[in-house]
Design a protein around this motif. Structure first.
Motif, PDB file in Angstrom:
ATOM      1  N   THR A 224       0.964  -1.262   0.086  1.00 52.55           N
ATOM      2  CA  THR A 224      -0.033   0.193   0.059  1.00 52.55           C
ATOM      3  C   THR A 224       0.988   1.133  -0.075  1.00 52.55           C
ATOM      4  N   PHE A 225       1.847   1.429   1.022  1.00 54.32           N
ATOM      5  CA  PHE A 225       2.757   2.381   0.939  1.00 54.32           C
ATOM      6  C   PHE A 225       3.596   2.681  -0.373  1.00 54.32           C
ATOM      7  N   THR A 226       4.139   1.525  -0.836  1.00 53.10           N
ATOM      8  CA  THR A 226       4.802   1.521  -2.034  1.00 53.10           C
ATOM      9  C   THR A 226       4.007   2.255  -3.153  1.00 53.10           C
ATOM     10  N   THR A 227       2.702   1.693  -3.300  1.00 59.05           N
ATOM     11  CA  THR A 227       1.844   2.326  -4.421  1.00 59.05           C
ATOM     12  C   THR A 227       1.618   3.656  -4.225  1.00 59.05           C
ATOM     13  N   LYS A 228       1.363   4.061  -2.824  1.00 62.27           N
ATOM     14  CA  LYS A 228       0.873   5.438  -2.686  1.00 62.27           C
ATOM     15  C   LYS A 228       2.113   6.532  -2.768  1.00 62.27           C
ATOM     16  N   ILE A 229       3.600   5.932  -2.289  1.00 61.93           N
ATOM     17  CA  ILE A 229       4.576   6.523  -2.859  1.00 61.93           C
ATOM     18  C   ILE A 229       4.727   6.769  -4.162  1.00 61.93           C
ATOM     19  N   GLN A 230       4.615   5.736  -5.115  1.00 62.49           N
ATOM     20  CA  GLN A 230       4.627   5.922  -6.600  1.00 62.49           C
ATOM     21  C   GLN A 230       3.670   7.018  -7.128  1.00 62.49           C
ATOM     22  N   ASP A 231       2.351   6.941  -6.555  1.00 63.24           N
ATOM     23  CA  ASP A 231       1.319   7.951  -6.899  1.00 63.24           C
ATOM     24  C   ASP A 231       1.775   9.683  -6.399  1.00 63.24           C
ATOM     25  N   LEU A 232       2.567   9.416  -5.463  1.00 62.48           N
ATOM     26  CA  LEU A 232       2.862  10.857  -5.057  1.00 62.48           C
ATOM     27  C   LEU A 232       4.157  11.102  -5.786  1.00 62.48           C
ATOM     28  N   LYS A 233       5.081  10.516  -6.256  1.00 66.44           N
ATOM     29  CA  LYS A 233       6.030  10.691  -7.115  1.00 66.44           C
ATOM     30  C   LYS A 233       5.573  11.207  -8.274  1.00 66.44           C
ATOM     31  N   ASP A 234       4.497  10.494  -9.004  1.00 65.19           N
ATOM     32  CA  ASP A 234       4.099  11.012 -10.337  1.00 65.19           C
ATOM     33  C   ASP A 234       3.374  11.975 -10.196  1.00 65.19           C
ATOM     34  N   ARG A 235       2.640  12.281  -9.171  1.00 64.37           N
ATOM     35  CA  ARG A 235       2.033  13.716  -9.012  1.00 64.37           C
ATOM     36  C   ARG A 235       2.917  14.868  -8.901  1.00 64.37           C
ATOM     37  N   LEU A 236       4.041  14.442  -8.034  1.00 66.40           N
ATOM     38  CA  LEU A 236       5.202  15.558  -7.777  1.00 66.40           C
ATOM     39  C   LEU A 236       5.636  15.854  -9.253  1.00 66.40           C
ATOM     40  N   ASN A 237       5.964  14.888 -10.203  1.00 63.10           N
ATOM     41  CA  ASN A 237       6.477  15.041 -11.619  1.00 63.10           C
ATOM     42  C   ASN A 237       5.769  16.002 -12.497  1.00 63.10           C
ATOM     43  N   LEU A 238       4.323  15.672 -12.306  1.00 63.75           N
ATOM     44  CA  LEU A 238       3.512  16.329 -13.039  1.00 63.75           C
ATOM     45  C   LEU A 238       3.432  17.938 -12.757  1.00 63.75           C
ATOM     46  N   SER A 239       3.199  18.138 -11.276  1.00 68.07           N
ATOM     47  CA  SER A 239       3.593  19.516 -10.762  1.00 68.07           C
ATOM     48  C   SER A 239       4.701  20.245 -11.111  1.00 68.07           C
ATOM     49  N   GLN A 240       5.712  19.751 -11.059  1.00 68.23           N
ATOM     50  CA  GLN A 240       7.265  20.090 -11.323  1.00 68.23           C
ATOM     51  C   GLN A 240       7.094  20.396 -13.016  1.00 68.23           C
ATOM     52  N   PHE A 241       6.366  19.522 -13.836  1.00 71.30           N
ATOM     53  CA  PHE A 241       6.505  19.889 -15.269  1.00 71.30           C
ATOM     54  C   PHE A 241       5.544  21.133 -15.382  1.00 71.30           C
ATOM     55  N   ALA A 242       4.246  21.218 -14.765  1.00 73.05           N
ATOM     56  CA  ALA A 242       3.452  22.380 -14.743  1.00 73.05           C
ATOM     57  C   ALA A 242       4.120  23.526 -14.570  1.00 73.05           C
ATOM     58  N   LEU A 243       4.956  23.414 -13.524  1.00 75.01           N
ATOM     59  CA  LEU A 243       5.302  24.925 -12.796  1.00 75.01           C
ATOM     60  C   LEU A 243       6.542  25.208 -13.977  1.00 75.01           C
ATOM     61  N   GLN A 244       7.380  24.492 -14.260  1.00 70.58           N
ATOM     62  CA  GLN A 244       8.255  24.664 -15.385  1.00 70.58           C
ATOM     63  C   GLN A 244       7.659  25.581 -16.480  1.00 70.58           C
ATOM     64  N   LYS A 245       6.676  24.918 -17.065  1.00 69.57           N
ATOM     65  CA  LYS A 245       5.980  25.371 -18.290  1.00 69.57           C
ATOM     66  C   LYS A 245       5.304  26.743 -17.761  1.00 69.57           C
TER      67      LYS A 245
END
Length: 168
Positions: A108-129
């Motif tokens: 469960t934690f591994t899945t949640k961590i991966q989800d948070l990493k994916d969301r962080l990547n999307l946020s960083q990408f949007a911020l750069q744009k």
């Protein structure tokens, strides 16, 4: 749990590995000893499991995680052996249960961590744009549309739009 069929079956299996104590247990429950090392019949095995279940008692100590396991019967050695064996099996089952729960939590934690990493990547990408878009807006206050820096920044914004991570 202690009087469950699962515990009694595991106890019967473990008891069968200890010839002397197994003989005492069978004798205590008046189950005929198989001849020449043969296995118990289904009827004998069922009687042994039922007898084990009927022999054991579990008492929890108030406000603790301590239990008292006892066994009753005519042969003191056999019932002491069964009480100790029950404790071993009880601990084994609890450890297995805790291991299973820990593995599920880890998943469960591994899945949640991966989800948070994916969301962080999307946020960083949007911020750069957004940063590039703000840079472009500032440049357009000073330069014309055909200025090399304006063209370069627009290309970067366009690249961000085409190469965004999934879901951006």
């Amino acid at each position: 749990v202690l009087k469950s069929k699962l515990v009694a079956e595991r106890m019967a299996e473990l008891a069968g590995r200890d010839a002397v104590n197994f003989h005492n247990v069978l004798k205590c429950f008046r189950i005929e000893q198989p001849k020449n090392g043969a296995a118990l019949t289904e009827g004998q095995r069922a009687a042994l499991i039922a007898s084990i279940q009927g022999t054991l008692e579990l008492e929890g100590m108030p406000k603790t995680r301590i239990f008292r396991i006892s066994a009753t019967g005519g042969n003191k050695e056999a019932v002491a052996y069964l009480a100790n064996l029950a404790a071993d099996v009880f601990v084994e089952i609890n450890r297995q249960s805790e291991l299973t729960n820990s593995q599920q939590l880890l998943l469960t934690f591994t899945t949640k961590i991966q989800d948070l990493k994916d969301r962080l990547n999307l946020s960083q990408f949007a911020l750069q744009k957004i940063q590039l878009e703000l840079k472009l807006a500032d440049m357009l206050k000073v330069y014309e549309n055909k200025h090399p820096e304006v063209i370069k920044t627009r290309e970067q914004i366009q690249q961000r739009g085409l190469s965004s991570p999934a879901g951006a």
